[in-house]
Design a protein around this motif. Structure first.
Motif, PDB file in Angstrom:
ATOM      1  N   ASN A  11       0.834  -0.590   0.017  1.00  0.00           N
ATOM      2  CA  ASN A  11      -0.037  -0.204  -0.141  1.00  0.00           C
ATOM      3  C   ASN A  11       1.361   0.788   0.057  1.00  0.00           C
ATOM      4  O   ASN A  11       1.682   1.444   1.436  1.00  0.00           O
ATOM      5  CB  ASN A  11      -0.636  -0.006   1.538  1.00  0.00           C
ATOM      6  N   ASN A  64      -6.626   9.938  -0.129  1.00  0.00           N
ATOM      7  CA  ASN A  64      -6.659   8.634  -1.436  1.00  0.00           C
ATOM      8  C   ASN A  64      -6.111   9.671  -2.802  1.00  0.00           C
ATOM      9  O   ASN A  64      -5.761  10.706  -3.094  1.00  0.00           O
ATOM     10  CB  ASN A  64      -8.652   9.010  -1.557  1.00  0.00           C
ATOM     11  N   GLY A  74      -3.638   2.801   8.198  1.00  0.00           N
ATOM     12  CA  GLY A  74      -3.263   1.955   9.159  1.00  0.00           C
ATOM     13  C   GLY A  74      -1.930   2.044   8.272  1.00  0.00           C
ATOM     14  O   GLY A  74      -0.596   2.237   9.433  1.00  0.00           O
ATOM     15  N   ASN A 191     -15.054   1.244   2.617  1.00  0.00           N
ATOM     16  CA  ASN A 191     -13.772   0.514   2.050  1.00  0.00           C
ATOM     17  C   ASN A 191     -14.987  -1.111   1.864  1.00  0.00           C
ATOM     18  O   ASN A 191     -14.640  -1.153   3.498  1.00  0.00           O
ATOM     19  CB  ASN A 191     -13.106   1.187   2.927  1.00  0.00           C
ATOM     20  N   GLU A 209     -10.917  -0.191  -2.199  1.00  0.00           N
ATOM     21  CA  GLU A 209     -10.884   0.723  -1.202  1.00  0.00           C
ATOM     22  C   GLU A 209     -11.422   2.277  -1.517  1.00  0.00           C
ATOM     23  O   GLU A 209     -11.095   2.774  -2.546  1.00  0.00           O
ATOM     24  CB  GLU A 209      -9.263   1.173  -1.010  1.00  0.00           C
ATOM     25  N   ARG A 210     -11.864   2.992  -0.423  1.00  0.00           N
ATOM     26  CA  ARG A 210     -12.915   4.240  -1.363  1.00  0.00           C
ATOM     27  C   ARG A 210     -11.681   5.241  -1.799  1.00  0.00           C
ATOM     28  O   ARG A 210     -11.000   5.295  -0.699  1.00  0.00           O
ATOM     29  CB  ARG A 210     -13.375   4.862  -0.427  1.00  0.00           C
ATOM     30  N   GLY A 219      -4.482  -1.045   5.855  1.00  0.00           N
ATOM     31  CA  GLY A 219      -4.242  -1.603   7.191  1.00  0.00           C
ATOM     32  C   GLY A 219      -5.829  -1.553   8.060  1.00  0.00           C
ATOM     33  O   GLY A 219      -5.852  -2.289   8.562  1.00  0.00           O
ATOM     34  N   THR A 220      -6.150  -0.930   7.774  1.00  0.00           N
ATOM     35  CA  THR A 220      -8.105  -0.282   8.132  1.00  0.00           C
ATOM     36  C   THR A 220      -8.610  -1.213   8.008  1.00  0.00           C
ATOM     37  O   THR A 220      -9.259  -1.865   8.864  1.00  0.00           O
ATOM     38  CB  THR A 220      -8.616   1.194   8.339  1.00  0.00           C
TER      39      THR A 220
END
Ligand SMILES: N[C@H](CCC[C@H](N)C(=O)O)C(=O)O
Length: 273
Positions: A11, A64, A74, A191, A209-210, A219-220
């Motif tokens: 990421n 983003n 995260g 997400n 992911e959004r 991570g989140t």
């Protein structure tokens, strides 16, 4: 603008030092910098700024690839911690409070390339995501173009939907991911994580992911998947979450406890644009 290219298990991020002067560009400029052909290329832009919360040492901002802001990152906060450690402004093996857009987290640098983070307590209250649901539940039925799908919903400071699937290679997920991410019941988007439970200690995960699309890791998203499955009693308090880019260890002992995420942080190159 000088920047540091980093990644957390694939990421990838651009970290910018705005400790002396916050220079937030417009969303379209962020999106242009995120472009992997005509810009630098990243999943998220991360800023390092002076803390607003006096109990925190530093603030980090999260945007983003489409330029939209996020409340938490995260993999990104591990990279920010490693960046601050390399800058010599935080020490190893020391709890440091950093302020995110959704509130404080606590980081501990275990090594130059490995960080553990107290991500706070998972928040299952639908209105906090926001998610349109009459009450909190361990799972919800979401109508996806006439087909009901079962999801879990939780906030880690950013909204996550978690779907258990039997096959992460199912081609239908390519379309299902973006559809759930943009579902009308998530007023600010979501997400979307697809989780395959290997055993009580191992989850495999892919995340759409959004604002950034399919990423090699989230991570989140790993925190969210572990929390949803732990709340259902399906996995242990300590689980390894295996994503396409690598593995994170998540530890959460249930309601009333905060959740810890541990994993790598890598430097790629320094640049100027
Ligand atoms: N990649 C990040 C999540 C970014 C979340 C962002 N896509 C949002 O809009 O919430 C992570 O490692 O947690």
């Amino acid at each position: 603008m000088r920047f540091t290219k980093m990644h957390g298990i694939g990421n990838d991020f651009v970290v910018v030092d705005w400790r002396d002067d916050v220079k937030l560009p417009p969303a379209e400029r962020i999106a242009a910098l995120a472009d992997r052909h005509t810009g630098i290329g990243f999943d998220q832009l991360l800023s390092v700024e002076p803390a607003r919360d006096p109990s925190c040492d530093w603030y980090y901002g999260v945007w983003n690839a489409d330029g939209s802001p996020s409340g938490q990152c995260g993999n990104g906060v591990r990279c920010v911690a490693a960046w601050l450690y390399r800058e010599g402004v935080i020490a190893r093996d020391t709890d440091v409070r950093l302020e995110s857009p959704s509130g404080p987290v606590t980081v501990r640098v275990l090594a130059a390339d490995r960080v553990t983070v107290d991500m706070g307590e998972p928040d299952f209250t639908p209105s906090h995501l926001p998610f349109d649901a009459p009450q909190e539940a361990s799972s919800y039925m979401l109508d996806v173009d006439g087909t009901p799908v079962t999801i879990g919903a939780v906030s880690m400071g950013n909204p996550h939907a978690v779907l258990e699937v039997p096959d992460l290679g199912d081609p239908h997920l390519e379309n299902l991911g973006p559809v759930v991410t943009g579902h009308a019941r998530f007023a600010d988007g979501v997400n979307t994580g697809f989780a395959l439970r290997v055993d009580r200690k191992t989850i495999r995960l892919r995340v759409h992911e959004r604002g950034s699309g399919w990423t090699r890791a989230c991570g989140t998203g790993a925190c969210a998947a572990a929390a949803v499955l732990q709340r259902r009693g399906l996995v242990d308090a300590v689980v390894d979450v295996s994503l396409p880019g690598g593995t994170l260890t998540i530890e959460w002992h249930g309601p009333g406890h905060t959740l810890w995420m541990t994993g790598p942080a890598a430097f790629v190159f320094e640049g100027e644009i």
